[in-house]
Motif scaffolding. Structure first.
Motif, short mmCIF file in Angstrom:
data_model
loop_
_atom_site.label_atom_id
_atom_site.label_comp_id
_atom_site.label_asym_id
_atom_site.label_seq_id
_atom_site.Cartn_x
_atom_site.Cartn_y
_atom_site.Cartn_z
N UNK A 182 8.16 -6.58 -15.82
CA UNK A 182 7.64 -6.20 -17.14
C UNK A 182 7.94 -4.73 -17.44
N UNK A 183 8.42 -4.49 -18.64
CA UNK A 183 8.71 -3.13 -19.06
C UNK A 183 10.20 -2.81 -19.06
N UNK A 205 10.17 -0.15 -10.81
CA UNK A 205 10.68 1.16 -11.20
C UNK A 205 9.55 2.05 -11.74
N UNK A 206 8.60 1.45 -12.47
CA UNK A 206 7.47 2.24 -13.01
C UNK A 206 6.50 2.64 -11.89
N UNK A 207 6.32 1.72 -10.95
CA UNK A 207 5.41 1.98 -9.83
C UNK A 207 5.94 3.13 -8.99
N UNK A 208 7.25 3.15 -8.81
CA UNK A 208 7.83 4.11 -7.87
C UNK A 208 8.12 5.46 -8.48
N UNK A 209 8.35 5.52 -9.79
CA UNK A 209 8.60 6.81 -10.44
C UNK A 209 7.38 7.71 -10.31
N UNK A 210 6.22 7.16 -10.67
CA UNK A 210 4.99 7.91 -10.47
C UNK A 210 4.83 9.13 -11.35
N UNK A 211 5.72 9.34 -12.33
CA UNK A 211 5.54 10.51 -13.21
C UNK A 211 4.60 10.15 -14.36
N UNK A 212 4.35 11.13 -15.22
CA UNK A 212 3.37 10.94 -16.29
C UNK A 212 3.77 9.80 -17.23
N UNK A 213 5.06 9.73 -17.54
CA UNK A 213 5.51 8.68 -18.47
C UNK A 213 5.33 7.29 -17.88
N UNK A 217 2.89 4.20 -19.15
CA UNK A 217 3.35 2.83 -19.44
C UNK A 217 2.50 1.81 -18.70
N UNK A 218 2.17 2.12 -17.45
CA UNK A 218 1.33 1.19 -16.67
C UNK A 218 -0.08 1.12 -17.29
N UNK A 248 -6.87 2.70 -9.37
CA UNK A 248 -7.56 3.58 -10.31
C UNK A 248 -7.31 3.17 -11.75
N UNK A 249 -6.05 2.85 -12.05
CA UNK A 249 -5.66 2.46 -13.41
C UNK A 249 -6.27 1.10 -13.80
N UNK A 250 -6.59 0.30 -12.78
CA UNK A 250 -7.20 -0.99 -13.07
C UNK A 250 -6.26 -2.18 -12.95
#
Ligand code: C2E
Ligand code: MG
Ligand code: MG
Ligand code: MG
Length: 281
Positions: A182-183, A205-213, A217-218, A248-250
């Motif tokens: 997803x994404x 890719x979103x899990x591993x980037x870990x930056x603010x953007x 998105x997550x 933490x994000x849920x």
């Protein structure tokens, strides 16, 4: 004659390995016999609840070991199998073999559900619903134990009406439908309601980037998913820090090397106790 073909292709292989197109052709050719030659096997990777208190499912991941090419990644051969149509036969093998191993393990109730990846081509091929029902009946497994993972390509296809009908029938049987990667794809969040999706799998890719953007998105996906009453799973979780941030994000469930690599036999799949140990080690 098969031998002659094999020898011929082996020669081509060694001379032109550098050429991408040649390799693709070769993979396409070898894929045609791969099911009958028993070159495929399955790996299983747990998906754990964010509380780490239960295993929600095991995802089935296909492995291909060819005598000439060696081990080939599904990221390389699945697109080729989709192009040639071979994925329909390969997918039938995956469904039958995965349910067989799941049923044979006898511990299905402790191992959560079984999550199987489906290609778009399988969804639009005639007879998928019956194929899934027959496989479940053959192995005496309840539809409620099955998850089918599809990608956002279902939104980008001309056959959205057919796809919706097929997914709706499967979903009515009690099968969960998860939206994989997803994404990364085409779906705008506003179209989620068009299909009977029961969970989003946030791409690694979103899990591993870990930056603010990526984090935004997550977080956004979790908020939207709540609105739609569906769950969120994160894949590619490799570190404790990633797992904690996702909790933490849920995010509802986690999958990744932190808990377990894919293992070659369902029986060897990890238990909850082992997972708790990994995560607190
Ligand atoms: P996917 O369905 O998104 O599966 C997750 C992929 O991430 C798997 O790669 C898995 O081994 C890998 N992975 C899991 N945890 C981690 C982690 O912590 N870090 C990293 N870096 N990777 C992790 P795999 O097994 O190579 O499969 C790649 C893709 O091939 C799958 O992505 C799926 O799209 C496709 N695929 C695999 N098996 C099948 C199948 O039976 N049928 C179909 N149609 N596609 C399949
Ligand atoms: Mg998947
Ligand atoms: Mg994925
Ligand atoms: Mg993928």
């Amino acid at each position: 004659q098969a031998k002659r073909t094999l020898r011929g292709t082996t020669l081509v292989y060694s001379e032109h390995m550098k050429c991408d197109q040649e390799r693709r052709l070769m993979i396409g050719q070898f894929l045609r016999q791969a099911v009958s030659s028993k070159e495929f096997s399955l790996s299983f990777q747990p998906i754990v609840s964010s509380s780490l208190q239960s295993i929600e499912a095991h995802e089935v991941l296909l492995r291909w070991n060819n005598p000439v090419l060696g081990s080939v990644s599904p990221d390389e051969f699945i697109p080729i199998a989709e192009e040639s149509g071979e994925i329909v036969a390969i997918g039938a093998y995956v469904l039958d073999e995965a349910l067989h191993q799941y049923a044979a393990s006898g511990s299905a109730s402790r191992s959560g559900k079984l999550a199987i990846n489906l290609s778009l081509l399988q969804l639009v091929a005639p007879g998928l619903v019956d194929q899934v029902r027959n496989a479940l009946a053959k192995h005496r497994i309840s539809a409620h134990r099955l998850v089918l993972e599809v990608t956002e390509s279902i939104f980008d296809d001309r056959n959205t009406a057919l796809i919706n009908t097929v997914l709706t029938e499967l979903h009515r049987d009690g099968i969960e439908i998860h939206l994989d990667d997803f994404g990364t794809g085409y779906s705008s969040l506003s179209r989620l309601h068009e299909m009977p999706i029961t969970a989003l799998k946030i791409d690694k890719s979103f899990v591993q980037k870990g930056d603010a953007q990526a984090t935004a998105i997550i977080e956004g996906s979790v908020l939207i998913a709540r609105q739609f009453g569906i769950r969120v799973i994160a894949e590619g979780v490799e570190t404790l820090a990633q797992a904690e941030a996702l909790q933490e994000i849920g995010v509802d469930a986690l999958q990744g090397y932190l808990f377990s690599r894919p293992v070659p036999r369902f029986q060897e799949a990890v238990t909850v106790a082992q997972i708790e140990q990994t995560a607190t080690a």
